[in-house]
Design an enzyme around this catalytic site. Structure first.
Site, mmCIF file in Angstrom:
data_model
loop_
_atom_site.group_PDB
_atom_site.id
_atom_site.type_symbol
_atom_site.label_atom_id
_atom_site.label_comp_id
_atom_site.label_asym_id
_atom_site.label_seq_id
_atom_site.Cartn_x
_atom_site.Cartn_y
_atom_site.Cartn_z
ATOM 1 N N HIS A 54 -5.803 -24.277 -21.433
ATOM 2 C CA HIS A 54 -5.441 -23.794 -22.765
ATOM 3 C C HIS A 54 -4.261 -22.844 -22.611
ATOM 4 C CE1 HIS A 54 -9.110 -25.507 -24.466
ATOM 5 N NE2 HIS A 54 -9.735 -25.030 -23.415
ATOM 6 N N GLU A 102 -4.651 -18.931 -22.626
ATOM 7 C CA GLU A 102 -5.528 -18.298 -21.639
ATOM 8 C C GLU A 102 -4.722 -18.127 -20.361
ATOM 9 O OE1 GLU A 102 -9.067 -20.652 -21.464
ATOM 10 O OE2 GLU A 102 -9.494 -20.394 -23.600
ATOM 11 N N HIS A 148 -10.686 -20.218 -16.991
ATOM 12 C CA HIS A 148 -10.472 -20.010 -18.424
ATOM 13 C C HIS A 148 -10.507 -18.510 -18.723
ATOM 14 C CE1 HIS A 148 -10.843 -24.206 -20.103
ATOM 15 N NE2 HIS A 148 -11.226 -24.393 -18.860
ATOM 16 N N GLU A 168 -15.065 -18.260 -16.769
ATOM 17 C CA GLU A 168 -14.477 -17.450 -17.834
ATOM 18 C C GLU A 168 -14.209 -16.074 -17.248
ATOM 19 O OE1 GLU A 168 -13.705 -18.503 -20.819
ATOM 20 O OE2 GLU A 168 -14.715 -20.464 -20.869
#
Length: 820
Positions: free
Chosen positions: A439, A442, A577, A670
């Site tokens: 993404h 990110e 991410h 994450e």
């Protein structure tokens, strides 16, 4: 003669009011340039030339005379700015124009506020009398002799300006191309390096928030953090903003910086909710040192309290920079207007620089930094390429940069390979990878991989034994930007949002859907009629139900990564991410299509939980004591590890594709609550993840590994299947016959099989000791396979093979007769 010159001077001054004599440039006197006091700042720079002949703007002049050229007087007009002995009081400048006499400019309009002096520089061509004149005597001269020599020079200068050529020359000098320094805005640079105070990254604690009122605990002041997300239901403990009570007609939200800070701006959003629309359209800002006395920013032109424009939708970030930085401890936002029918809900981030504490009254802030000499900044596409090239030139023996394809907009997808023999697959050496930037917004994963390649290069050159072993026993591939198009948009939009920031605190919440999760393409193959499902060669249990729109378009980034994953025999991977603090593992999609959350483990659940726990357990941020949840879920209750489908169902994730279609075990990390942290936070983020990134790569040694060879030729058998009893997930051998099977410690029965060979089974024990357990196989060809190879080569069939084939034929005949 003096009378004649006096008459001309009077006529020149009267030409300001007489259009018939307005053919000459007439300049305003010096007092008109000093309309602002020493502590007053003009609102906007005045124009260099004013169309109004009576204006007091600097360097103004009357319009050119439109009549015949013969009406222009031929007698030159003396320069009225020429210094004469004893100028009248009205022509004496109030403020020295020399750069050695700076004029003070206040930083705040509050009485007693700190002030900063802004030096005024002398514009080229400024008349001599404006700067205090000093005489320096020559060697051997006294000051009196120097003064005597200076007097005739002044008299000569007065007489010379009567010449026509000199007057024209003076006119050109006195007509500037830009306003003079006195009429330019005296503004302080709003601390371009000031980072966010830390509302989004959780450096600011919940106790530092206060509000006039709150609708509920879930909409309390502590929820007013930029980009915070709500839970699935409104009214729970995790709503997506601060919202005051409906009866509160003067709502406010304030933040305590913890100590004196220089505030330079704020960024606001509306409420994050799938049920309601609430945002503030305008607001004021106030500051205080004790929460008793408050002052606000003032509009320079009107002197009234400045009103800042708010939001026009719930999620777009809107930046407001203060015209003058404000030094205080507390900052308060006071909503003035909000969406009709909604509430004055806010999410915000504060831009501020914490100031030194000379008295030592406040506890010392923990130092954010790293001792590693790395390039801690955000890198756009060009800077990323330059950095990767620099690392390759610094460590040419262990690095190689290659491209796996291009993005939708033609940007190459660069990979940094790091190994003791880059460019080739060594027999028995596992392949691992990190992928970031799926993404575009990110950005932390991208920067961490760029930092990792720098760190491995430097530590290898220093002889670090841990890094040396990692690079000699493993082949590492780092893809820092899978979606470079999306990142370039985020980088550019962020520059527009806060383009003055040296730290380039970029932020953009639009993502190009050129990735696995959004395109749903990894499990499908594009054909002319649409998309048809692949087979799942490595899995035998019922799978989640995957759906895809017909005639979908596969993004070039996705296709490039798929080909890359299937071309190289990867064993271990992680996809980086941002936006949370948790490690998720497959499956990422529920088996029940209508379930949004459902525990959907793979047959290798123990291996995935171990891998996830290794990263989460060595990440500093995930185990920081007393750390609050990023958004609406407290993953600390589960050790910051969760099954992807149990968190939220995702169709076509990269984790699922890796597990089902390759030998690779992949997880999603994450990394941080903040997707696009400020550059000043990158050193701390690197320290939070450095050990976890290296420790995770070392887990590729866990399990069994070996070779599957042809018993007769001792050659490796490619695509041989390695099956483990009790685990319905197989892996296959690489082209050289080598394989790696990740397993947790224990005893296993392992079977190796290949087309044209007899299968072989043996017991393999995985211990707690570091390093994979060797588990090799030598397979014998079946009689039919040997016959095929001999016939293809034109060789004779040996007697033992002929007898075995006869026995097999006899068994087939007897079995057929019994059947009849």
């Amino acid at each position: 003669m003096r009378a004649f010159l006096l008459t001309l001077t009077v006529l020149a001054q009267s030409s300001r009011f007489s259009p018939r004599l307005g053919a000459f440039p007439v300049f305003a006197n010096s007092t008109s340039r000093l309309r602002t006091s020493e502590n007053q700042v003009p609102s906007t720079p005045r124009p260099a030339i004013s169309p109004d002949p009576t204006t007091s703007a600097p360097w103004s002049r009357t319009p050119k005379f439109q009549g015949p050229r013969t009406s222009r007087p031929s007698t030159p007009i003396p320069n009225i700015f020429t210094p004469r002995p004893g100028p009248p009081e009205s022509l004496t400048p109030r403020i020295p124009w020399s750069s050695t006499f700076p004029a003070p400019a206040t930083l705040t309009s509050r009485p007693g506020a700190q002030t900063t002096s802004v030096p005024r520089t002398t514009r080229p061509g400024t008349p001599a009398f404006r700067t205090p004149h000093t005489l320096t005597p020559m060697p051997g001269e006294s000051k009196e002799e120097a003064k005597k020599k200076a007097k005739p020079k002044l008299r000569v200068k007065v007489r010379v300006v009567k010449k026509k050529k000199v007057v024209i020359k003076k006119k050109k000098k006195l007509v500037p191309t830009q306003p003079s320094p006195e009429n330019q805005e005296i503004t302080q640079d709003p601390e371009p390096g000031c980072p966010p105070l830390g509302l989004e990254s959780l450096r600011v604690s919940d106790e530092q928030f206060q509000a006039s009122s709150s609708q509920s605990y879930g909409l309390g002041a502590h929820r007013g953090r930029l980009n915070i997300q709500s839970g699935l239901e409104d009214g729970d403990l995790f709503d997506g903003a601060w919202c005051p009570e409906p009866e509160d007609d003067r709502p406010w939200l304030q933040v305590d910086a913890g100590r004196t800070a220089r505030f330079t701006g704020v960024i606001t959003q509306g409420r994050n909710s799938i049920w309601r629309y609430d945002w503030v359209t305008s607001y004021k800002v106030q500051f205080s040192n004790d929460t008793l006395t408050w002052w606000g920013t003032k509009n320079r032109s009107s002197g009234l309290d400045e009103v800042f424009p708010g939001n026009s939708d719930p999620d777009t970030s809107v930046l407001a920079l203060f015209s003058q930085p404000q030094v205080a401890r507390y900052i308060r936002l006071l909503p003035q207007t909000w969406l009709d029918g909604g509430a004055a809900c806010l999410r915000l981030e504060v831009l501020a620089c914490l100031l030194p504490d000379p008295n030592g009254l406040f506890p010392r802030e923990p130092q954010l930094g790293s001792s590693d000499p790395l390039d801690f900044r955000h890198h756009n596409y060009k800077a990323m390429r330059q950095l990767m090239k620099k690392v390759n030139e610094q460590c040419p023996n262990i690095t190689r940069v290659y491209s796996i394809g291009k993005s939708y907009q033609g940007l190459k997808l660069y990979v940094m390979e790091m190994s003791d023999k880059p460019g080739e697959h060594e027999l028995g050496e596992p392949e691992v990878r990190y992928v970031a930037g799926m993404h575009g917004n990110e950005a932390l994963g991208r920067e961490l991989l760029l930092l990792l390649m720098q760190y491995l290069c430097l530590e290898f050159l220093r002889g670090n034994p841990r890094v040396t072993r990692l690079l000699t026993e493993t082949r590492i591939h780092l893809l820092p930007s899978m979606n470079p198009d999306g990142y370039e948009i985020a980088y550019q939009k962020g520059s527009e949002l806060v383009g003055w920031a040296e730290g380039r605190w970029t932020r953009q919440y639009i993502d190009l859907n050129h990735n696995f999760a959004d395109l749903n393409t990894p499990f499908w193959e594009a054909e002319d009629e649409g998309l048809v499902p692949h087979k799942f060669p490595n899995h035998h249990l019922p799978l989640p139900a995957y759906y895809v729109m017909p005639n979908a378009t596969v993004a070039p980034e996705t296709r490039a990564v798929i080909d890359w994953m299937q071309r190289i025999p990867f064993v271990l991977s992680a996809n980086l991410h941002g936006g949370e603090l948790v490690v998720s593992y497959p499956f990422d999609m529920t088996r029940t299509p209508w379930e949004a959350r459902e525990l959907t483990p793979t047959p290798d659940e123990p291996v995935f939980r171990w891998l996830s726990t290794v990263y989460a357990g060595t990440s500093r941020a995930m185990h920081e004591p007393g750390r609050r949840p990023c958004h609406s879920e407290d993953f600390s209750q589960h050790g910051h590890v969760i099954n992807g489908a149990e968190w939220h169902s995702v169709v076509g994730s990269m984790n699922d594709f890796s597990y089902l279609h390759t030998n690779c075990f992949e997880i999603t990390v994450e990394l941080s609550c903040d997707k696009f942290p400020h550059e000043s936070e990158l050193p701390q983020e690197w320290e939070n993840n450095k050990d976890a990134l290296i420790t995770y790569l070392e887990q590729v040694r866990m399990g069994i590994s070996g070779l599957v060879l042809d018993k007769d030729t001792e050659q490796g058998i490619p695509d041989a299947v390695i099956a483990v009893d009790g685990i319905n997930h197989d892996v296959t051998t690489a082209p050289g016959g080598d394989y790696w099977r990740m397993l947790t410690p224990g005893d296993y029965m392992v079977t190796a099989s290949a087309e044209g060979y007899h299968s072989a089974t043996k017991g393999c024990r995985v211990s707690f000791e570091e390093g994979p357990t060797p588990c090799h196989f030598r397979l014998s060809k079946t009689p039919k396979q040997r016959l095929r190879e001999l016939l293809a080569a034109g060789a004779k069939v040996p007697p033992d093979l002929r007898r075995r084939l006869d026995r097999l034929r006899g068994r087939g005949v007897r079995a057929g007769g019994a059947g009849r």
